[in-house]
Every structure is written in structure tokens, then in C-alpha cells.
Design a protein around this motif. Structure first.
Motif, PDB file in Angstrom:
ATOM      1  N   GLY A   1     -25.514  79.766  54.648  1.00 26.91           N
ATOM      2  CA  GLY A   1     -25.008  78.423  54.422  1.00 26.91           C
ATOM      3  C   GLY A   1     -24.399  78.334  53.037  1.00 26.91           C
ATOM      4  N   ARG A   2     -24.580  77.198  52.384  1.00 27.11           N
ATOM      5  CA  ARG A   2     -24.055  77.042  51.029  1.00 27.11           C
ATOM      6  C   ARG A   2     -24.751  78.011  50.083  1.00 27.11           C
ATOM      7  N   ASP A   3     -23.958  78.660  49.238  1.00 31.15           N
ATOM      8  CA  ASP A   3     -24.519  79.652  48.325  1.00 31.15           C
ATOM      9  C   ASP A   3     -24.348  79.246  46.868  1.00 31.15           C
ATOM     10  N   ALA A   4     -23.093  79.052  46.437  1.00 26.65           N
ATOM     11  CA  ALA A   4     -22.819  78.724  45.033  1.00 26.65           C
ATOM     12  C   ALA A   4     -21.587  77.830  44.955  1.00 26.65           C
ATOM     13  N   PRO A   5     -21.545  76.893  43.994  1.00 32.32           N
ATOM     14  CA  PRO A   5     -20.379  76.006  43.872  1.00 32.32           C
ATOM     15  C   PRO A   5     -19.162  76.761  43.359  1.00 32.32           C
ATOM     16  N   MET A   6     -17.992  76.323  43.790  1.00 33.85           N
ATOM     17  CA  MET A   6     -16.754  76.931  43.332  1.00 33.85           C
ATOM     18  C   MET A   6     -16.387  76.387  41.959  1.00 33.85           C
ATOM     19  N   GLN A   7     -15.664  77.180  41.175  1.00 27.36           N
ATOM     20  CA  GLN A   7     -15.236  76.775  39.845  1.00 27.36           C
ATOM     21  C   GLN A   7     -14.237  75.623  39.893  1.00 27.36           C
ATOM     22  N   ALA A   8     -13.389  75.638  40.931  1.00 29.10           N
ATOM     23  CA  ALA A   8     -12.389  74.574  41.104  1.00 29.10           C
ATOM     24  C   ALA A   8     -12.214  74.308  42.583  1.00 29.10           C
ATOM     25  N   ALA A   9     -11.821  73.107  42.908  1.00 35.25           N
ATOM     26  CA  ALA A   9     -11.615  72.764  44.317  1.00 35.25           C
ATOM     27  C   ALA A   9     -10.497  73.618  44.908  1.00 35.25           C
ATOM     28  N   PRO A  10     -10.698  74.142  46.130  1.00 39.52           N
ATOM     29  CA  PRO A  10      -9.641  74.949  46.758  1.00 39.52           C
ATOM     30  C   PRO A  10      -8.414  74.093  47.027  1.00 39.52           C
ATOM     31  N   ASN A  11      -7.246  74.671  46.759  1.00 37.96           N
ATOM     32  CA  ASN A  11      -6.017  73.869  46.891  1.00 37.96           C
ATOM     33  C   ASN A  11      -4.836  74.784  47.202  1.00 37.96           C
ATOM     34  N   GLU A  12      -4.723  75.152  48.478  1.00 42.04           N
ATOM     35  CA  GLU A  12      -3.589  75.942  48.951  1.00 42.04           C
ATOM     36  C   GLU A  12      -2.772  75.091  49.911  1.00 42.04           C
ATOM     37  N   ARG A  13      -1.481  75.320  49.958  1.00 34.61           N
ATOM     38  CA  ARG A  13      -0.610  74.495  50.802  1.00 34.61           C
ATOM     39  C   ARG A  13      -1.025  74.553  52.269  1.00 34.61           C
ATOM     40  N   TRP A  14      -1.491  75.714  52.732  1.00 30.38           N
ATOM     41  CA  TRP A  14      -1.805  75.871  54.147  1.00 30.38           C
ATOM     42  C   TRP A  14      -3.119  75.189  54.534  1.00 30.38           C
ATOM     43  N   HIS A  15      -3.924  74.771  53.569  1.00 34.78           N
ATOM     44  CA  HIS A  15      -5.210  74.156  53.881  1.00 34.78           C
ATOM     45  C   HIS A  15      -5.062  72.917  54.757  1.00 34.78           C
TER      46      HIS A  15
ATOM     47  N   TRP B   1     -23.372  83.965  54.824  1.00 31.79           N
ATOM     48  CA  TRP B   1     -24.369  84.228  55.854  1.00 31.79           C
ATOM     49  C   TRP B   1     -24.684  85.722  55.846  1.00 31.79           C
ATOM     50  N   LEU B   2     -25.949  86.058  55.643  1.00 23.77           N
ATOM     51  CA  LEU B   2     -26.406  87.443  55.644  1.00 23.77           C
ATOM     52  C   LEU B   2     -27.227  87.659  56.908  1.00 23.77           C
ATOM     53  N   VAL B   3     -26.745  88.532  57.775  1.00 20.60           N
ATOM     54  CA  VAL B   3     -27.351  88.752  59.084  1.00 20.60           C
ATOM     55  C   VAL B   3     -27.895  90.176  59.109  1.00 20.60           C
ATOM     56  N   PHE B   4     -29.209  90.312  58.959  1.00 24.22           N
ATOM     57  CA  PHE B   4     -29.819  91.643  58.913  1.00 24.22           C
ATOM     58  C   PHE B   4     -29.788  92.287  60.296  1.00 24.22           C
ATOM     59  N   PRO B   5     -29.418  93.591  60.402  1.00 18.47           N
ATOM     60  CA  PRO B   5     -29.341  94.515  59.275  1.00 18.47           C
ATOM     61  C   PRO B   5     -27.950  94.755  58.671  1.00 18.47           C
ATOM     62  N   ASN B   6     -26.841  94.427  59.377  1.00 18.75           N
ATOM     63  CA  ASN B   6     -25.571  94.968  58.887  1.00 18.75           C
ATOM     64  C   ASN B   6     -24.357  94.074  59.119  1.00 18.75           C
ATOM     65  N   LEU B   7     -24.550  92.753  59.067  1.00 21.10           N
ATOM     66  CA  LEU B   7     -23.430  91.830  59.244  1.00 21.10           C
ATOM     67  C   LEU B   7     -23.419  90.821  58.109  1.00 21.10           C
ATOM     68  N   HIS B   8     -22.219  90.527  57.601  1.00 22.28           N
ATOM     69  CA  HIS B   8     -22.049  89.557  56.523  1.00 22.28           C
ATOM     70  C   HIS B   8     -20.849  88.672  56.851  1.00 22.28           C
ATOM     71  N   ILE B   9     -21.032  87.365  56.744  1.00 20.55           N
ATOM     72  CA  ILE B   9     -19.956  86.402  56.951  1.00 20.55           C
ATOM     73  C   ILE B   9     -19.880  85.518  55.716  1.00 20.55           C
ATOM     74  N   ALA B  10     -18.689  85.263  55.214  1.00 20.66           N
ATOM     75  CA  ALA B  10     -18.549  84.440  54.012  1.00 20.66           C
ATOM     76  C   ALA B  10     -17.266  83.623  54.074  1.00 20.66           C
ATOM     77  N   SER B  11     -17.283  82.531  53.341  1.00 22.68           N
ATOM     78  CA  SER B  11     -16.078  81.742  53.098  1.00 22.68           C
ATOM     79  C   SER B  11     -15.997  81.500  51.603  1.00 22.68           C
ATOM     80  N   ALA B  12     -14.991  82.071  50.971  1.00 28.65           N
ATOM     81  CA  ALA B  12     -14.840  81.962  49.518  1.00 28.65           C
ATOM     82  C   ALA B  12     -13.951  80.804  49.108  1.00 28.65           C
ATOM     83  N   ASP B  13     -13.491  79.997  50.081  1.00 32.40           N
ATOM     84  CA  ASP B  13     -12.595  78.882  49.750  1.00 32.40           C
ATOM     85  C   ASP B  13     -13.070  77.577  50.374  1.00 32.40           C
TER      86      ASP B  13
END
Length: 382
Positions: free
Chosen positions: A243-257, A272-284
Motif C-alpha cells: 500500500g502506501r509506503d513513502a510520500p513523494m517530494q512533489a506532486a506528480p504532474n505529467e501531461r498524460w496524467h 506491494w511486496l509479495v513473498f517470495p518473488n513479486l514486487h509491484i510499485a507505483s512511483a507516481d
């Protein structure tokens, strides 16, 4: 605290074989994205611990089979993914949704006895779909998937992956490192400050800390041992979360958003860390996702498969493929930083090398290590 993990756990072929039998075969493993299987005869092909597996769409129903023709052991599907009937191009054998076989010229050329003919079918594997994530289990008696991940984690995975768009781009890295180095790295929130100082850490300031309750729970776990299978499964479920991990430094702002339906509306790094070998993330902040699958190939080799998707489109837009490509290229910088350090670690390991010294902030990795070693030593079975 000193690690008890021997170097052989990362470099030894026999140890790797025991991992396959004791850990990976009993557990549910991610195999691909449902959005890549949305058409009749769509398929994905993977090799999991040496076992070739194909997931095929039969008029909307997904089935998983061993990807070996029972005639001459030719692979049935050859490409990593595509749209094609389950048909062996060597001698024209084809297969239905039950793994049953249609054999051209059967009476004229093969003349199988009835008892032999009854056995000629594909080996089928258990399959579960969680949102847009497809999992398979290689065991003849699969553990219920809820007992591996827990209801809350499955609900979180279903909700987040349901936000995935149907347009996917993927790439594969041939990692010269043991798969366990990947999960240890992903659960280490201290390294981004240094390893990713000029990349990811500029956008998300991960902060490592010591959870005194977690450290105390680890101490009790080490003193009391794992105990029975139910206790082992309860601990296993605690290794996956997200789920939520860490706050972003600045709000995401891309034209395609503005063209996508954002997952939630908070400016956070989702993880999302899914043991043993799957990782899902959203960095924006939920506008796009990366799905990392670490497939063990050998003690010192991991096939690192990475999928990139945006959140679902509100409407088609011409730059969507370019957006995914840019996402992939940006992530490549961070991924290669991780891969480089894991390959460096792998190269330093040798039989008899001294074990690592872990900080208290690494109590999660230490707990997984303790559980894992008990499994490998036969204290419990999955």
C-alpha cells in the motif's frame, strides 16, 4: 545481529534444488498479467524452476498446463506470449481446455491401446486470478491461496491491479544473482539514500526506522522457534504486504496524467511486496505501475521480468506507447543500480564466507531468514 544465512544458500546447486522442492513448488507463484490474456487463444509461456508452463485462454476461461506435447516432448507454445491455439506444430496434436488431445491420423499411424490413449493428456496446474494478477501452483495438492497471502493482502492486490490498463510493455533482464538478494534488497529501506541517491531518492525520501515491537517479535520467534505448520503459515502471510509506503517530494504532474483514472488520489509511493518473488510499485502516486517478477533460474542466476502499465485510460490517446517506453527507460536506471549491486554481492560469495551483520532496522529480513532456514532444515513443511 549476525545473520545465520550461509553463503551456500546463494551459490550451491544442491541447495537451490531443495528450494525448488520445499519452497517454490508448494507455493503459489505469479506467472503473468490477466490483461495479456484477454482474447480467446491468448497465452503466456514461462519456465518456473525448470518446469515449462503455459496459461491459455479458452473462450474466456484461463487454464494452466505443462507446456510439453506428450508425443515427442516438443514445446506447444514457443513464444513468450501471443494469440494462438494450443497446438503442437511438430505433428499437429492439439489440446482442449481439459488437456485432452486431438491426434491427426491417430488410427492410421499411432494405434494406441485404449489404456495408453486414456493417459495421453496434458498435465494441468492449479490457477488463481487475483485482480489482474495470474498465479499458478505446481503442487499436486495446492495450498489454498488465502492461506499463503491472507485475505487482506489478496484484496489489496486485487484492488490495485484492477487499476491496470490493458496496454502493457515488458522487458527482461538476465540477472547474475541469487533471487533471495532481490527480496532482501526490496525490504531494505535504508539503501535508497545511497544506492539511488541521484534517481529514485530524489523523488521519494524513504526513511528506515527501527520498530521496537518488530524487533521484540523477532527475538521471541528466534527463542521459541517456528513450531507447527499453522504457525509457519501465519508467519508466511506476514511476509507479504503493501500500500502506501513513502510520500513523494512533489506532486506528480505529467501531461498524460489527465488521460488515466488514477489509483487513489494521494501523492505517495505505493509498494506491494509479495513473498517470495513479486514486487509491484507505483512511483507516481497511482498513475502508472511497475511489476517485477524475479524468476529463479539457478543459484547465481535470476530472470528478472518487468512489466510496465499505466492506470486505465479514460480515453485512447496517441502518446500512450511513448509514455510506457519513457516509463521503462526511467525505471531502467533504478533497476540497473539494484542489479549491479546484487551482482557484485553474488560475485563476492564463496563457501565459508562470513555471514552478514544486520541492523535492527532489518528485522523483517531477519525474520524471513529465520523462517526460511527452518523450512530448509525440515522443521516444518508447506
Amino acid at each position: 545481529m549476525q545473520s545465520n544465512m550461509p553463503a551456500q544458500a546463494y551459490i550451491d546447486e544442491a541447495w537451490f534444488g531443495r528450494e525448488r522442492d520445499l519452497l517454490f513448488k508448494p507455493l503459489w507463484q505469479f506467472i503473468g498479467l490477466k490483461v495479456m490474456l484477454d482474447k480467446n487463444n491468448a497465452f503466456i509461456k514461462r519456465t518456473l524452476f525448470g518446469i515449462p508452463v503455459v496459461v491459455q485462454n479458452f473462450h474466456g476461461e484461463l487454464r494452466a498446463f505443462e507446456n510439453i506435447c506428450p508425443h515427442r516432448q516438443n514445446p506447444i507454445q514457443v513464444q513468450p506470449h501471443g494469440v494462438r491455439p494450443l497446438f503442437c506444430s511438430y505433428h499437429g496434436w492439439s489440446f482442449d481446455s481439459e488437456g485432452g488431445t486431438r491426434i491427426p491420423h491417430e488410427d492410421a499411424l499411432f494405434r494406441f491401446a485404449p489404456e495408453e490413449r486414456a493417459c495421453i493428456r496434458l498435465r494441468r496446474f492449479a490457477l488463481e486470478v487475483v485482480g489482474n494478477l495470474v498465479f499458478v501452483n505446481l503442487s499436486a495438492d495446492p495450498l489454498p491461496i488465502k492461506r499463503q497471502f491472507g485475505a487482506a493482502m489478496l484484496a489489496s492486490l486485487a484492488a490495485s491491479s484492477a487499476a491496470f490498463d490493458g496496454e502493457v510493455i515488458m522487458t527482461t533482464y538476465d540477472g547474475r544473482f541469487n533471487w533471495k538478494l532481490a527480496y532482501e534488497n526490496l525490504r531494505d529501506e535504508h539503501h535508497p539514500r545511497y544506492l539511488h541517491a541521484r534517481t529514485l531518492y530524489q523523488e521519494v525520501r524513504f526513511e528506515a526506522s527501527i520498530d521496537e515491537c518488530g524487533v521484540e517479535a523477532l527475538r521471541r520467534q528466534r527463542e521459541q522457534g517456528i513450531g507447527d505448520r499453522e504457525r509457519a503459515l501465519a508467519l508466511l502471510r506476514s511476509f507479504s504486504g503493501g500500500g502506501r509506503d513513502a510520500p513523494m517530494q512533489a506532486a506528480p504532474n505529467e501531461r498524460w496524467h489527465s488521460n488515466v483514472e488514477r489509483y487513489r488520489d494521494q501523492d505517495w509511493y505505493y509498494n506491494w511486496l509479495v513473498f517470495p518473488n513479486l514486487h509491484i510499485a507505483s512511483a507516481d502516486g497511482g498513475h502508472s505501475f511497475i511489476v517485477e517478477h524475479h524468476v529463479p533460474v539457478g543459484p547465481g542466476r535470476t530472470e528478472f521480468m518487468v512489466y510496465f502499465v499505466t492506470a486505465k485510460k479514460k480515453r485512447p490517446y496517441s502518446a500512450s506507447a511513448a509514455v510506457l517506453h519513457a516509463h521503462m527507460m526511467g525505471a531502467d536506471k533504478v533497476l540497473r543500480e539494484d542489479i549491479d549491486v546484487m551482482e557484485q554481492i553474488q560475485q563476492t560469495l564463496y563457501e565459508g564466507a562470513r555471514p552478514a551483520h544486520l541492523g535492527d532496522y532489518e528485522f523483517v529480513n531477519a525474520g524471513i531468514e529465520h523462517w526460511y532456514l527452518n523450512l530448509m532444515e525440515g522443521s516444518f513443511a508447506l
